[in-house]
Design a protein around this motif. Sequence first.
Motif, short mmCIF file in Angstrom:
data_model
loop_
_atom_site.label_atom_id
_atom_site.label_comp_id
_atom_site.label_asym_id
_atom_site.label_seq_id
_atom_site.Cartn_x
_atom_site.Cartn_y
_atom_site.Cartn_z
N GLY A 192 -11.03 -6.29 -6.23
CA GLY A 192 -12.04 -5.80 -7.16
C GLY A 192 -13.40 -6.46 -6.98
O GLY A 192 -13.80 -6.82 -5.87
N GLU A 193 -14.09 -6.64 -8.07
CA GLU A 193 -15.44 -7.23 -8.04
C GLU A 193 -15.42 -8.74 -7.87
O GLU A 193 -16.47 -9.36 -7.74
CB GLU A 193 -16.20 -6.83 -9.30
N ASP A 194 -14.24 -9.34 -7.86
CA ASP A 194 -14.13 -10.78 -7.64
C ASP A 194 -14.18 -11.16 -6.16
O ASP A 194 -14.28 -12.33 -5.82
CB ASP A 194 -12.85 -11.33 -8.29
N CYS A 195 -14.09 -10.16 -5.29
CA CYS A 195 -14.16 -10.43 -3.85
C CYS A 195 -15.59 -10.80 -3.47
O CYS A 195 -16.53 -10.08 -3.76
CB CYS A 195 -13.73 -9.19 -3.07
N THR A 216 0.85 -1.19 0.00
CA THR A 216 0.00 0.00 0.00
C THR A 216 0.88 1.24 0.00
O THR A 216 2.03 1.19 0.45
CB THR A 216 -0.91 0.05 1.25
N ILE A 247 -7.68 -2.08 -0.19
CA ILE A 247 -8.88 -2.13 -1.04
C ILE A 247 -8.76 -1.11 -2.18
O ILE A 247 -9.14 -1.39 -3.32
CB ILE A 247 -10.16 -1.92 -0.22
N LYS A 248 -8.21 0.06 -1.90
CA LYS A 248 -8.05 1.09 -2.94
C LYS A 248 -7.10 0.64 -4.05
O LYS A 248 -7.16 1.15 -5.17
CB LYS A 248 -7.54 2.39 -2.32
N LEU A 249 -6.22 -0.33 -3.76
CA LEU A 249 -5.35 -0.87 -4.81
C LEU A 249 -6.15 -1.66 -5.84
O LEU A 249 -5.66 -1.97 -6.92
CB LEU A 249 -4.27 -1.78 -4.21
N ASP A 250 -7.37 -2.04 -5.49
CA ASP A 250 -8.30 -2.78 -6.36
C ASP A 250 -7.77 -4.15 -6.76
O ASP A 250 -8.03 -4.64 -7.85
CB ASP A 250 -8.68 -1.95 -7.59
#
Length: 148
Positions: free
Chosen positions: A73-76, A14, A67-70
């Motif tokens: 993403g939407e796979d979580c 991070t 989380i901001k590093l993505d």
Amino acid sequence: MTYEDFSEGQLFQTPAVFMTKEEIMTFADQYDPQYFHVDEKRADKSHFNDIIASGFHTIGKVWAEFIKLDVLGEDCIGGLGADEIRWKRPVYPKDYLKADIQVTKIAADDQKNRGVVTLYFDVKNQKEKTVLTFFTDVVVAGSREQSN
């Protein structure tokens, strides 16, 4: 990233985040109102000689940066929990924190097209001293294409 995109030993980092006295006290006032987090006069006379951040605030602060590093993403799909949380050193106002995150384990559940990714967080201050470590398990979706 789908769980297939992760590999054991993979590293993420991070960016450094700054801890302010105001945010430390605001968080603690609501969620961890121990005197060394919220009362400057008493904290100055404590073992710590100053206000320190709640350990839970520290976890939340570095988690947000991850989380901001993505990466997930939407796979979580969601978290399963955290283990072996260790607060190694106090976090003070004006400290900068960054986390080195390593993938330590991947367990596939091919029947449900997902896996559990275990992440190890090593959080350091601006002096490169570890202030916090923990493991967390995250359920991550598999690739969207199902093989037959």
